[in-house]
Enzyme design. Structure first.
Site, mmCIF file in Angstrom:
data_model
loop_
_atom_site.group_PDB
_atom_site.id
_atom_site.type_symbol
_atom_site.label_atom_id
_atom_site.label_comp_id
_atom_site.label_asym_id
_atom_site.label_seq_id
_atom_site.Cartn_x
_atom_site.Cartn_y
_atom_site.Cartn_z
ATOM 1 N N GLY A 1 0.829 -1.196 0.000
ATOM 2 C CA GLY A 1 0.000 0.000 0.000
ATOM 3 C C GLY A 1 0.860 1.240 0.000
ATOM 4 O O GLY A 1 2.083 1.182 -0.142
ATOM 5 N N GLY A 2 0.207 2.375 0.184
ATOM 6 C CA GLY A 2 0.936 3.639 0.170
ATOM 7 C C GLY A 2 1.874 3.773 1.343
ATOM 8 O O GLY A 2 2.873 4.485 1.259
ATOM 9 N N MET A 3 1.575 3.109 2.461
ATOM 10 C CA MET A 3 2.366 3.254 3.671
ATOM 11 C C MET A 3 3.171 2.020 4.038
ATOM 12 O O MET A 3 4.197 2.121 4.688
ATOM 13 C CB MET A 3 1.438 3.576 4.858
ATOM 14 C CG MET A 3 0.861 4.974 4.830
ATOM 15 S SD MET A 3 2.133 6.191 5.170
ATOM 16 C CE MET A 3 1.193 7.697 4.928
ATOM 17 N N VAL B 1 2.655 -5.691 3.239
ATOM 18 C CA VAL B 1 2.009 -6.649 4.130
ATOM 19 C C VAL B 1 2.540 -8.051 3.828
ATOM 20 O O VAL B 1 2.576 -8.476 2.670
ATOM 21 C CB VAL B 1 0.476 -6.626 3.949
ATOM 22 C CG1 VAL B 1 -0.189 -7.481 5.024
ATOM 23 C CG2 VAL B 1 -0.053 -5.205 3.990
ATOM 24 N N LYS C 1 2.801 -5.916 8.986
ATOM 25 C CA LYS C 1 2.815 -4.755 8.104
ATOM 26 C C LYS C 1 4.093 -3.962 8.365
ATOM 27 O O LYS C 1 4.309 -3.449 9.462
ATOM 28 C CB LYS C 1 1.573 -3.902 8.333
ATOM 29 C CG LYS C 1 0.281 -4.661 8.025
ATOM 30 C CD LYS C 1 -0.915 -3.746 7.905
ATOM 31 C CE LYS C 1 -2.146 -4.535 7.455
ATOM 32 N NZ LYS C 1 -3.311 -3.662 7.207
ATOM 33 N N ASP D 1 -8.421 6.412 7.525
ATOM 34 C CA ASP D 1 -8.210 5.612 6.313
ATOM 35 C C ASP D 1 -9.260 4.507 6.192
ATOM 36 O O ASP D 1 -8.947 3.350 5.922
ATOM 37 C CB ASP D 1 -6.800 5.012 6.317
ATOM 38 C CG ASP D 1 -6.342 4.571 4.924
ATOM 39 O OD1 ASP D 1 -6.986 4.997 3.936
ATOM 40 O OD2 ASP D 1 -5.358 3.815 4.826
ATOM 41 N N LYS E 1 -11.696 2.437 4.267
ATOM 42 C CA LYS E 1 -11.830 2.064 2.854
ATOM 43 C C LYS E 1 -12.108 0.569 2.801
ATOM 44 O O LYS E 1 -11.901 -0.148 3.808
ATOM 45 C CB LYS E 1 -10.548 2.412 2.085
ATOM 46 C CG LYS E 1 -9.297 1.745 2.651
ATOM 47 C CD LYS E 1 -8.045 2.198 1.934
ATOM 48 C CE LYS E 1 -6.783 1.566 2.555
ATOM 49 N NZ LYS E 1 -5.550 2.023 1.878
ATOM 50 N N ASP F 1 -6.131 -1.615 10.889
ATOM 51 C CA ASP F 1 -5.250 -0.439 10.903
ATOM 52 C C ASP F 1 -5.792 0.714 11.740
ATOM 53 O O ASP F 1 -5.525 1.880 11.454
ATOM 54 C CB ASP F 1 -4.981 0.049 9.476
ATOM 55 C CG ASP F 1 -3.933 -0.806 8.769
ATOM 56 O OD1 ASP F 1 -3.514 -1.816 9.367
ATOM 57 O OD2 ASP F 1 -3.539 -0.475 7.652
#
Length: 772
Positions: free
Chosen positions: A87-89, A92, A107, A199, A201, A216
């Site tokens: 992901g963007g951060m 995983v 993560k 976040d 989603k 998260d």
């Protein structure tokens, strides 16, 4: 401004929909000479690309060697198996927790993120997330630093909402609302603890044992506190732009819980429409006309409110959002809902009373009831109680308020049928279940050949009174006569009447009536369908040789589909046949087709649920079987099937509780007693096994499956002589897989495998093979 935001979003979504190589020309065309607009959209596209989770192996995962670096760094505690996504951060990884023998997700923050964070401060702040304890929040097991890698550990749960949407595109409305309420419940708790998720989603909504949980939680907060300003300056968004509120996307540091509610609105909109909302347009007017399932006004209003551009115009708190989604106009009509249109849009059609001199006229009155039920299910805004649930009240002088409460409906239709020769008189009246007032009544005196016209008239009168709309075209007749031959139709009604009794004699007579109907009208598709279902039951109950019953069912179902491929019942029958042939893909397609043709057909959901359970897809199985139970809450067979699915999913206590509920509905239902005995055996309550199984055999002595169940209960207690005696009574008639389990329990493994192989070869019914 909202206008500018709408313009940015419109171009952003248009660019997303086109191929990567065409985005530059699309941006140039749509932005024109507005350099600032071009820059805003380009930045948003870049952020979107970096912000969302991309599943492995869609692109290379993480920096070269990171997986091996992590594997070595945490080897004392975790066995890193493979990457799951990036992901963007964070990246995983799937791993095994060596200390607790459980799968986990590790993560690892991306290097550029870690480089801009204060390690100590991040690990200190993430402890706040570890303190969050809520049934709809995925717990944080651990966080730390290893060989320069910042990581945190969570349970490795099953499917994400994103994966569900990618597979199905839509989520049924009732389930979408349940998921949303779970998210809001978790957010309400977290917001009170001072934690905003930032976040929300579909990637961060997972399904754990059939329930939605949020992943998260607190991570975005820890990143923001530890180094949020440096992160955003580096061009890495905290959150995923497509689900960000306008104030979050524009970098407003004063975010509150209303930003999360905006994201929840995006998720709910996507679940019911299959599309991400184009924000600037949604706040003005959402067009739900293309949505497969009708969206009530309250849901549409809730979505618009959550997606308001200005946070002051959104819900003030999670409970306000959840309350609008739990209004009685969406769920069960309450007893005090007396006059509103929405509260009346649910109905139970009680069995019409047979007033004819001939007791055999009962088949005709029952048939009339069923046909009216079938017609009313065509109205998309009308919830109709299933036939099985309505017929529970046959012959009982129950109060309409009690009926309304048990069947969860606001209106009740009752009537009577008097048939004399070729003439028929039908009385019908519609009653408000809350107060007992009559909303409408009518008398019909007709020739018997007009029976389909009467069904049409009754259904239209009810629809007009309740102000519901018809799915699809409104013009023309609601009732499509299944046959022009009234004699064939009456034989069909007799067959269905006997089929519903589920006795051996009744099923064998039903075959005769269906066949006579087909002889009179070979193109009578429903009669072929009824014949297929009857052979399937004869096979399932071991009342007919398996192969013989299967071949006849297959032939009848094929003929029904050849004549009318819009019959949900025929596709459902075909699904059972595909199961016998172990063709799982075709079976699933058959059930999905049946449900799309008639979403209210409970049996399709029921059998689809058992198929999913057989394949180990337990979360999906429980959703389908619970949907069947919701559609037909008083069906004994469905209630027991819920317990069977729970049993296969190893949820033994829940299964026992479910069976006790089923027996409260019908204390003499043999199958419920039989499965209760099996569950008592599975949970070591041996003293309760034999009484339960004995009661099942007593209630249905000619069912060999139940006698074999009795033998198994003896075997589990070490009573070999009694086990073999009972087995000799039941085994010759079938139930080979169950016999195999008895021999396995007795330690005779050669006999056990021999019978298991036989059950496999003859394609014995689905539930028995679970013993394997």
């Amino acid at each position: 401004s909202p206008e500018r935001w709408s313009q940015i979003q419109e171009i952003f979504h248009a660019a997303l929909e086109c191929e990567q190589g065409r985005r530059t020309s699309v941006l140039a065309e749509m932005c024109g000479n507005d350099v600032e607009l071009h820059e805003d959209v380009s930045t948003l596209l870049k952020a979107h690309q970096d912000g969302g989770l991309v599943e492995a192996p869609a692109r290379s995962i993480g920096p070269t060697g990171e997986c091996e670096q992590l594997r070595v760094a945490v080897a004392a505690r975790y066995e890193v198996q493979r990457p799951l996504g990036v992901g963007g951060m964070a990246t995983v990884y799937l791993a095994q927790d060596l200390r607790h023998s459980r799968p986990v997700a590790i993560k690892v923050l991306r290097p550029e993120v870690s480089a801009t964070l204060g390690k100590d401060r991040f690990l200190r702040e993430i402890k706040i997330a570890a303190r969050l304890r809520h049934p709809h929040i995925l717990p944080l097991y651990e966080s730390g630093e290893a060989d320069g890698l910042l990581y945190y550990v969570m349970p490795a749960e099953g499917e994400t909402l994103r994966q569900r949407l990618q597979r199905d595109r839509f989520v049924p409305l009732a389930e979408a609302l349940e998921i949303t309420r779970s998210i809001l419940d978790a957010l309400n708790y977290a917001h009170k603890e001072g934690v905003i998720h930032r976040d929300i989603k579909p990637e961060n909504v997972l399904f754990s044992q059939g329930h939605a949980v949020i992943a998260d939680f607190g991570i975005a907060r820890a990143i923001r506190v530890a180094g949020g300003e440096q992160i955003t300056q580096a061009g890495l968004p905290i959150g995923t732009p497509a689900y960000m509120s306008p104030e979050q996307l524009m970098g407003d540091p004063r975010l509150d819980g209303r930003s999360d509610l905006y994201s929840v609105g995006c998720v709910l909109y996507e679940m019911v429409t299959g599309e991400m909302p184009a924000v600037g347009r949604v706040t003005e007017a959402v067009d739900f006309s293309e949505v497969p399932e009708a969206v009530p006004a309250a849901v549409a209003t809730a979505i618009r409110t959550a997606l308001a551009h200005d946070r002051e115009d959104r819900f003030g708190a999670c409970v306000d959002f959840a309350q609008m989604l739990a209004t009685p106009t969406l769920a069960t009509p309450q007893p005090d809902d007396r006059g509103s249109r929405s509260s009346l849009q649910s109905i139970a059609v009680l069995p019409f009373t047979n007033m004819s001199a001939d007791p055999e006229g009962e088949y005709f009155s029952d048939g009339m009831t069923e046909e009216v039920i079938n017609v009313l299910t065509q109205f998309k805004d009308l919830h109709v109680a299933a036939r099985t649930s309505s017929f529970v009240f046959k012959g009982k002088n129950a109060d309409v308020a009690e009926i309304g409460a048990k069947l969860r409906v606001a209106t009740v239709l009752e009537g009577s049928v008097r048939k004399v020769g070729s003439r028929v008189r039908i009385m019908a009246q519609l009653i408000n279940a809350a107060d007992g007032y009559h909303l409408w009544s009518e008398r019909y005196d007709r020739e018997l050949d007009d029976v389909f016209a009467i069904q049409d008239e009754i259904s239209r009168a009810i629809a007009d009174r309740l102000k519901v709309t018809l799915s699809g075209e409104k013009a023309g007749s609601l009732v499509k006569p299944p046959t022009a031959n009234m004699a064939a139709y009456q034989l069909y009604l007799k067959g269905r009447h006997l089929w519903n009794r589920r006795t051996r004699k009744g099923l064998e007579q039903a075959v005769e009536f269906y066949q006579q109907a087909i002889d009179l009208d070979p193109e009578f598709a429903l009669a072929h369908c009824g014949l297929a279902d009857t052979y399937l039951l004869l096979r399932s109950y071991n009342y007919m040789p398996w192969e013989q019953a299967l071949n006849r069912a297959k032939e009848a179902a094929h003929q029904a589909l050849e004549l009318d491929d819009t019959l949900a019942e025929a596709h459902t029958s075909r699904g059972q046949i595909m199961r016998s042939e172990r063709n799982w893909l075709e079976e699933e397609q058959s059930y999905r087709c049946a449900i799309s043709l008639n979403p209210g057909y409970a049996t399709a959901h029921q059998w689809y649920g058992t198929m999913l359970a057989a394949l180990g897809r337990f979360d999906e199985a429980l959703k389908e079987i619970r949907r069947a139970e919701e559609l037909d809450p008083l069906s004994h067979a469905i209630s027991v099937t819920v317990a069977v699915v729970l049993f296969v999913a190893r949820k033994y206590d829940e299964a026992i509780e479910q069976l006790n509920k089923a027996l409260a509905l019908e204390p003499n239902f043999a199958s419920a007693h039989a499965w209760l005995g099996i569950l008592y055996a599975a949970t070591g309550r041996h003293e309760k096994v034999e009484p339960a199984v004995n009661r099942a055999v007593e209630l249905s002595p000619d069912n060999p499956n139940l006698v074999v169940g009795l033998a198994y209960s003896y075997a589990m207690r070490g009573n070999k002589k009694e086990a073999l005696e009972a087995l000799n009574r039941g085994e010759p008639a079938g139930a080979a897989a169950g016999s195999g389990m008895v021999y396995a329990q007795l330690g005779d493994m050669d006999s056990a495998f021999e019978r298991m192989e036989r059950a496999f070869e003859v394609r014995e019914s689905w539930d028995s093979m679970f013993w394997l």
